[in-house]
Design an enzyme around this catalytic site. Structure first.
Site, PDB file in Angstrom:
ATOM      1  N   SER A 179     -63.740 -20.301  53.234  1.00  0.00           N
ATOM      2  CA  SER A 179     -64.596 -19.706  54.242  1.00  0.00           C
ATOM      3  C   SER A 179     -65.385 -20.824  54.919  1.00  0.00           C
ATOM      4  O   SER A 179     -65.835 -21.765  54.263  1.00  0.00           O
ATOM      5  CB  SER A 179     -65.532 -18.682  53.600  1.00  0.00           C
ATOM      6  OG  SER A 179     -66.182 -17.951  54.604  1.00  0.00           O
ATOM      7  N   GLU A 180     -65.534 -20.714  56.235  1.00  0.00           N
ATOM      8  CA  GLU A 180     -66.054 -21.848  56.998  1.00  0.00           C
ATOM      9  C   GLU A 180     -67.535 -22.108  56.779  1.00  0.00           C
ATOM     10  O   GLU A 180     -68.050 -23.129  57.220  1.00  0.00           O
ATOM     11  CB  GLU A 180     -65.738 -21.691  58.491  1.00  0.00           C
ATOM     12  CG  GLU A 180     -66.181 -20.396  59.117  1.00  0.00           C
ATOM     13  CD  GLU A 180     -65.059 -19.363  59.176  1.00  0.00           C
ATOM     14  OE1 GLU A 180     -64.404 -19.146  58.136  1.00  0.00           O
ATOM     15  OE2 GLU A 180     -64.872 -18.769  60.244  1.00  0.00           O
ATOM     16  N   ASN A 181     -68.236 -21.205  56.080  1.00  0.00           N
ATOM     17  CA  ASN A 181     -69.617 -21.518  55.738  1.00  0.00           C
ATOM     18  C   ASN A 181     -69.711 -22.435  54.518  1.00  0.00           C
ATOM     19  O   ASN A 181     -70.810 -22.803  54.104  1.00  0.00           O
ATOM     20  CB  ASN A 181     -70.460 -20.245  55.534  1.00  0.00           C
ATOM     21  CG  ASN A 181     -69.832 -19.253  54.585  1.00  0.00           C
ATOM     22  OD1 ASN A 181     -68.616 -19.115  54.525  1.00  0.00           O
ATOM     23  ND2 ASN A 181     -70.646 -18.564  53.829  1.00  0.00           N
TER      24      ASN A 181
END
Lengths: 229, 220, 220, 229
Positions: free
Chosen positions: C48-50
């Site tokens: 996930s890009e977070n």
């Protein structure tokens, strides 16, 4: 998922002649010496080595092992030689038997980061007004001059970490981190030599420095002694 | 010619330039000795481009760990508040302008503050290392070196003849004979070593030195 | 028109595209449900890009931690072998080509594989988020969506009329009615939903569909 | 060295009208909400906010606090609004009362990294063929197209970390890391709100994510409850 292979020999089995290889390590720390020795044994020729220093200080466990065996065609480095003795690399270089591309260290590692991060190139102030700018685009941003430097990637990265889990997540020890985590991101195949392999789940996810996504193979390294002069 | 300060005393004089709270990078060789001369009440945080911030003195023989070294590959000790990071992050810190002072060695410095410290002409190969990144970004670049070559030729010159590390990047030069500031008006002689005269310094310095209003003997 | 698969069944069909060992990024909305349909014996590592790799299912009410979320800000659980990193490193991973599959939503997909999924024309503002980075770099981009708009207009079109997320980036489209591959020769109808005919799919699809030699009913 | 200040109010005392401010946080994680509330109290006007999302989901603790109080002039973001409700920011934006620059998230954070790393600009493939390329240099490297994107820096970065020591070394919790460590590098003044302040020496140097060199002030934040819908 189990990326652990049983021997360094097996880990480097597909490293063919003419490969471009990144090698981690700075000074005496974080050198993938078991993998270097496995390459020596395998005899891969015409290697382009992307490495901070071309070896010789720890003559039996650093790049000098491959230089002496005439396996290196070219070195891309920031600190290739030593001020206080002539290394095997310097000897061959002065005879014109091996090529050298010398790069400022910050540009060297930023080019590797770019290679791993899908960035084609970047503008850095480093090297403006020196021979480093030869052949490069120079451009002003907000009145300051910068050079365009391009991404650097490799076929293989041979790195040294401290612990690995079976998914290839890695931790490092102290300053042995250096170039290793960056090189891990910039090669088609990354092979990590480690002090210890643990079960997946044993590493605290907050302390993983190289996520396993970057690591293709893990092998337990041999122990070695470093002596300081 | 008088020999002036020993290498240790040059390092000691350079240490006096470092202020409480400074983040400092020390080059290989003489500059690494600077860390031994920081007074107890001055907190200087040392950065090394192999990925550490907050180290202390050189390690004793029984403290040595090959995984804990400075950029000169010397074994070091940790101080409370240290942090490790990779080389890309170490240079992001440098280029980003977060290092207050770099103390570096030199082969030559020009009157305009040009620095040559990575390759001598006599050799066909040299080491750039982190020097080019440091000089373009660090707030203050201090050079520590012998005032002349072993043969007595000036190292402080009108134009560098060795390949450059950076142009107009040097702020202060500390040698065995003098402390000289690089200013827009040229080189300014600020201090002389004990028993060395300004005339003696000028005689082994190629460019003309201006004399500081408060020119005085170095205090160590 | 038949309604075909539910959103859950679309997610279940998309989950079948994921192979053991794949590193996968799931877009906000329908795609996040894909993580609930991975068989026990298939190891898929979710990114996930977070800044996380290796999370598991959506957290139960009593497991929720506001510091542990996916890109859709849903509370998630950790799996053994997870790792945390910052957003710059998360996108370095994406742009560097290390993510095998991205499952994303869409407003429109064109016959050339152009994707529009960040802004509808009717609104003056949209959200790009990580979608543009994902589509240029991920090895395989799978779109999950309703085959038509609520008003019945095709979402699979000759040319996107909404602002593009990327050009020629979509590999596979999974809708409530069909599975369609984007190929150099155009769109290839590979599977139809139970009780839906190829003619029915074509009737709500703007570009001409070619029929796969092994065209068959979706298996779930 | 002691970078700890006693109140959020004191920490933001020099944040003047017209400042460009980076705010960390993603979704409900890692939002510097105590500092946001302190800015609300101080009343700083005409802020350019560099933030992934313009707030509204957690209306009392995210950027919406400042938006509603008309302190924000412009937002630079990747995911500014919400698909399922109209936020205070969207409301003002649709009326033309606040400006927006929208950037792909990877480019957004890479521009911030460049701002902190002394890189003037870089070439990324993200956004090629979309409205993102408007007004930008497009260039091919090895047959692939890239856009030139420029560094992004700020006067202040307001970030949220987990623990800080007195020198400003920071650790984070789980996915609350997100943009915070990157923004910490790219501002003239970085102010960290943390859950806990510890003595220098208590953090393991291997686990420090933001070295203190990047942090100017540390303040202990208030506790708050996040509710998931």
């Amino acid at each position: 998922m189990d990326k652990v292979v049983s021997s360094a020999q097996e880990a480097v089995a597909d490293v063919t002649d003419g490969s471009t290889i990144m090698f981690g390590g700075f000074g005496v720390s974080g050198i993938p010496f078991t993998l270097i020795r496995a390459l020596r044994h395998k005899g891969t020729k015409n290697i382009t080595a992307i490495i901070n220093n071309a070896g010789g200080r720890l003559a039996n466990i650093d790049l000098a092992v491959l230089v002496k065996n005439r396996q290196i065609k070219k070195v891309i480095a920031s600190y290739p030689v030593y001020p206080w003795f002539v290394s095997p690399f310097e000897e061959q270089y002065l005879k014109g038997e091996v090529e050298l591309e010398i790069i400022p260290q910050g540009t060297f590692v930023e080019r590797i980061r770019a290679g791993g991060a899908g960035i084609a190139g970047f503008y850095t102030p480093t090297g403006v007004g020196t021979v480093v700018e030869n052949g490069k685009e120079k451009r002003s941003f907000n009145g300051k001059e910068y050079l365009l430097e391009l991404a650097l990637a490799a076929d293989f990265a041979l790195i040294k970490a401290h612990k690995a889990d079976k998914m290839g997540n890695l931790t490092y020890r102290l300053t042995a981190r250096n170039f290793n985590p960056v090189m891990a991101t910039a090669a088609r195949i990354t092979i990590a030599e480690v002090d210890e392999v643990v079960e997946t789940g044993e590493l605290d996810p907050e302390t993983v420095i190289t996520p396993g996504i970057y690591v293709n193979r893990v092998v337990k390294g041999e122990k070695y002694e470093v002596r300081f002069e | 010619m008088k020999s002036g300060l020993s290498r240790e005393l040059i390092a000691m004089r350079a240490a006096k330039e470092l202020k409480d709270g400074d983040y400092v990078n020390l080059g290989i060789g003489l500059p690494t000795q600077v860390s031994s001369f920081i007074p107890e009440d001055v907190e200087v945080i040392f950065h090394s481009e192999n990925g550490i911030l907050g180290f202390g003195r050189i390690a004793d023989e029984n403290e040595r760990d090959p995984d804990l070294i400075n950029a000169g590959a010397q074994p070091i000790t940790l101080k409370p508040g240290a942090a490790f990071f990779n080389s890309a992050d170490a240079f992001a810190m440098i280029r980003g302008g977060y290092i207050d002072v770099a103390v570096l060695g030199a082969f030559q410095v020009s009157e305009k503050g040009d620095l040559a410290n990575w390759m001598i002409l006599e050799k066909k190969v040299g080491n750039i290392g982190g020097s080019m990144d440091l000089v373009v970004a660090v707030k203050e670049v201090i050079i520590t070196m012998e005032h002349t070559t072993r043969k007595g030729a000036p190292r402080i010159v009108k134009e560098c003849t060795y390949p450059l590390t950076g142009r107009g990047v040097v702020n202060l030069i500390i040698t065995n004979l003098a402390v000289i500031a690089v200013t827009p008006e040229g080189l300014l002689l600020k201090e002389v070593a004990p028993s060395v005269t300004p005339q003696e310094v000028q005689s082994v310095t190629e460019p003309k030195l201006r004399l500081a209003a408060d020119l005085h003997e170095m205090e160590l």
